[in-house]
Design a protein around this motif. Structure first.
Motif, PDB file in Angstrom:
ATOM      1  N   SER A 137     145.026  -8.536-102.674  1.00 57.47           N
ATOM      2  CA  SER A 137     145.420  -7.175-102.007  1.00 57.47           C
ATOM      3  C   SER A 137     144.753  -7.218-100.519  1.00 57.47           C
ATOM      4  CB  SER A 137     145.088  -6.308-102.892  1.00 57.47           C
ATOM      5  OG  SER A 137     143.674  -6.444-103.347  1.00 57.47           O
ATOM      6  N   GLY A 138     144.131  -8.182-100.089  1.00 54.81           N
ATOM      7  CA  GLY A 138     143.280  -7.970 -98.747  1.00 54.81           C
ATOM      8  C   GLY A 138     142.906  -9.243 -98.344  1.00 54.81           C
ATOM      9  N   THR A 139     141.916  -9.303 -97.495  1.00 51.69           N
ATOM     10  CA  THR A 139     141.460 -10.355 -96.877  1.00 51.69           C
ATOM     11  C   THR A 139     139.878 -10.330 -97.061  1.00 51.69           C
ATOM     12  OG1 THR A 139     143.052 -11.248 -95.160  1.00 51.69           O
ATOM     13  CG2 THR A 139     140.923 -12.036 -94.816  1.00 51.69           C
ATOM     14  N   ALA A 140     139.164 -11.426 -97.712  1.00 49.33           N
ATOM     15  CA  ALA A 140     137.793 -11.264 -97.910  1.00 49.33           C
ATOM     16  C   ALA A 140     136.931 -12.280 -96.851  1.00 49.33           C
ATOM     17  CB  ALA A 140     137.472 -11.586 -99.349  1.00 49.33           C
ATOM     18  N   LYS A 141     135.978 -11.667 -96.584  1.00 55.02           N
ATOM     19  CA  LYS A 141     135.210 -12.347 -95.423  1.00 55.02           C
ATOM     20  C   LYS A 141     133.700 -12.144 -95.841  1.00 55.02           C
ATOM     21  CE  LYS A 141     136.523 -12.983 -91.325  1.00 55.02           C
ATOM     22  NZ  LYS A 141     137.244 -13.050 -89.638  1.00 55.02           N
ATOM     23  N   ALA A 142     132.674 -13.031 -95.372  1.00 55.45           N
ATOM     24  CA  ALA A 142     131.473 -12.788 -95.692  1.00 55.45           C
ATOM     25  C   ALA A 142     131.043 -12.312 -94.302  1.00 55.45           C
ATOM     26  CB  ALA A 142     130.654 -14.273 -95.966  1.00 55.45           C
ATOM     27  N   THR A 143     129.987 -11.001 -94.418  1.00 50.42           N
ATOM     28  CA  THR A 143     129.814 -10.548 -93.017  1.00 50.42           C
ATOM     29  C   THR A 143     128.208 -10.840 -92.974  1.00 50.42           C
ATOM     30  OG1 THR A 143     129.068  -8.547 -94.412  1.00 50.42           O
ATOM     31  CG2 THR A 143     131.097  -8.501 -93.546  1.00 50.42           C
ATOM     32  N   GLU A 144     127.428 -11.860 -93.778  1.00 52.98           N
ATOM     33  CA  GLU A 144     126.313 -12.394 -93.448  1.00 52.98           C
ATOM     34  C   GLU A 144     126.344 -13.931 -94.605  1.00 52.98           C
ATOM     35  OE1 GLU A 144     123.958  -8.872 -94.736  1.00 52.98           O
ATOM     36  OE2 GLU A 144     123.363  -9.926 -96.618  1.00 52.98           O
ATOM     37  N   LYS A 145     125.323 -14.610 -94.697  1.00 51.82           N
ATOM     38  CA  LYS A 145     125.260 -15.534 -95.522  1.00 51.82           C
ATOM     39  C   LYS A 145     125.465 -14.736 -97.105  1.00 51.82           C
ATOM     40  CE  LYS A 145     122.705 -19.562 -97.284  1.00 51.82           C
ATOM     41  NZ  LYS A 145     121.464 -20.221 -97.260  1.00 51.82           N
ATOM     42  N   THR A 146     126.511 -15.558 -97.745  1.00 55.42           N
ATOM     43  CA  THR A 146     126.717 -14.763 -98.975  1.00 55.42           C
ATOM     44  C   THR A 146     127.105 -15.853-100.114  1.00 55.42           C
ATOM     45  OG1 THR A 146     127.587 -13.047 -97.785  1.00 55.42           O
ATOM     46  CG2 THR A 146     128.434 -13.400-100.206  1.00 55.42           C
ATOM     47  N   GLU A 147     126.610 -15.585-101.296  1.00 51.59           N
ATOM     48  CA  GLU A 147     126.913 -16.521-102.461  1.00 51.59           C
ATOM     49  C   GLU A 147     127.747 -15.709-103.310  1.00 51.59           C
ATOM     50  OE1 GLU A 147     123.351 -19.646-103.735  1.00 51.59           O
ATOM     51  OE2 GLU A 147     122.959 -17.714-104.192  1.00 51.59           O
ATOM     52  N   VAL A 148     128.772 -16.387-104.010  1.00 55.89           N
ATOM     53  CA  VAL A 148     129.732 -15.675-104.573  1.00 55.89           C
ATOM     54  C   VAL A 148     129.778 -16.477-105.941  1.00 55.89           C
ATOM     55  CG1 VAL A 148     130.870 -14.358-103.103  1.00 55.89           C
ATOM     56  CG2 VAL A 148     131.778 -16.508-103.942  1.00 55.89           C
ATOM     57  N   LEU A 149     129.809 -15.929-107.050  1.00 55.85           N
ATOM     58  CA  LEU A 149     130.656 -16.582-108.400  1.00 55.85           C
ATOM     59  C   LEU A 149     131.968 -16.487-108.372  1.00 55.85           C
ATOM     60  CD1 LEU A 149     127.545 -15.969-110.999  1.00 55.85           C
ATOM     61  CD2 LEU A 149     127.948 -17.867-109.498  1.00 55.85           C
ATOM     62  N   PHE A 150     132.705 -17.380-108.796  1.00 55.28           N
ATOM     63  CA  PHE A 150     134.205 -17.283-109.053  1.00 55.28           C
ATOM     64  C   PHE A 150     134.598 -17.702-110.310  1.00 55.28           C
ATOM     65  CE2 PHE A 150     134.294 -20.952-106.622  1.00 55.28           C
ATOM     66  CZ  PHE A 150     134.947 -21.920-107.230  1.00 55.28           C
ATOM     67  N   ILE A 151     135.536 -16.977-111.049  1.00 52.70           N
ATOM     68  CA  ILE A 151     136.176 -17.662-112.352  1.00 52.70           C
ATOM     69  C   ILE A 151     137.632 -17.691-112.046  1.00 52.70           C
ATOM     70  CG2 ILE A 151     135.975 -15.279-113.364  1.00 52.70           C
ATOM     71  CD1 ILE A 151     135.833 -16.844-115.935  1.00 52.70           C
ATOM     72  N   LEU A 152     138.259 -18.602-112.404  1.00 58.33           N
ATOM     73  CA  LEU A 152     139.875 -18.596-112.366  1.00 58.33           C
ATOM     74  C   LEU A 152     140.363 -17.642-113.234  1.00 58.33           C
ATOM     75  CD1 LEU A 152     140.456 -22.499-112.564  1.00 58.33           C
ATOM     76  CD2 LEU A 152     140.634 -21.083-110.683  1.00 58.33           C
TER      77      LEU A 152
END
Length: 229
Positions: free
Chosen positions: A93-108
């Motif tokens: 529903s939008g474009t996601a961008k890191a605005t600083e060094k970023t760690e994300v967890l993701f799950i399918l």
């Protein structure tokens, strides 16, 4: 591996340990540099994300090329949850961008939906979380549609202070780097219009703006202005 972090996410904190364990077994981690794209709004929506550290800006661009900031996510926040329970294929529903060094967890999304189907308690918590997000988004849309630029700017600063503010005595510092253009993109207005409102707030000694930092000088006075706006 990520049980402790997941347990610290508000809508997951009351879930049984075995559910947290199921989620932890499926999540993966990714690191993004400042300005790096996490996903584009035209990409197929395949995952749900949790911010482990850093900041993520989610935006969209209209047909005229104008940018609108949908939300800003920090550590402990979830995003792209709307990829759940939708007809496939679907896009983000939008474009996601890191605005600083970023760690994300993701799950399918498919893995998460499978875990949800076996754990009704998780389904309830996700529905509650998404309902809260919907109410929040609806209130923002109402403000954008009904309020003048002064009131929209004041309410947006107040909302950002609640989400990202650190209070010291009477001051509240918004702990997210924001330019006037960023603020305008959140409000859905022009930089010039928002700049005029911010200048008025500065003259009233309600806010201090220094490069990318916004400080509310006196929270009680600002709240009174917010109530009266």
């Amino acid at each position: 591996m990520y049980n402790q972090f997941l347990k610290g996410i508000p809508f997951l904190k009351d879930l049984p340990d075995h559910v947290i364990g199921d989620l932890s077994a499926k999540v993966k981690i990714a690191t993004y540099k400042k300005g790096e794209l996490i996903y584009h709004e035209t990409d197929l929506a395949k995952a749900v994300f949790f911010v482990k550290s850093g900041l993520v800006k989610i935006k969209t661009i209209n047909h005229e090329g104008k940018e609108f900031v949908i939300s800003i996510k920090r550590a402990g926040n979830v995003f792209a949850e709307t990829s759940l329970f939708v007809d496939k294929p679907a896009t983000y529903s939008g474009t996601a961008k890191a605005t600083e060094k970023t760690e994300v967890l993701f799950i399918l999304s498919s893995d998460l939906e499978e875990i949800i189907s076996m754990n009704p308690s998780l389904a309830v918590e996700i529905i509650r979380m998404m309902g809260k997000q919907l109410r929040f988004s609806t209130s923002i849309l109402r403000d954008v549609a009904l309020l003048d630029i002064y009131s929209k700017t004041v309410k947006t600063i107040e909302r950002l202070a609640h989400e990202f503010g650190t209070k010291t005595n009477d001051e509240v510092k918004i702990e997210v780097p924001l330019t006037i253009q960023d603020l305008a993109n959140i409000i859905g207005s022009t930089r010039e219009s928002v700049s005029r409102v911010v200048s008025k707030l500065k003259k009233q000694d309600l806010v201090t703006v220094d490069e990318k930092t916004i400080i509310i000088n006196n929270w009680d006075d600002f709240r009174e202005m917010f109530v009266n706006s």
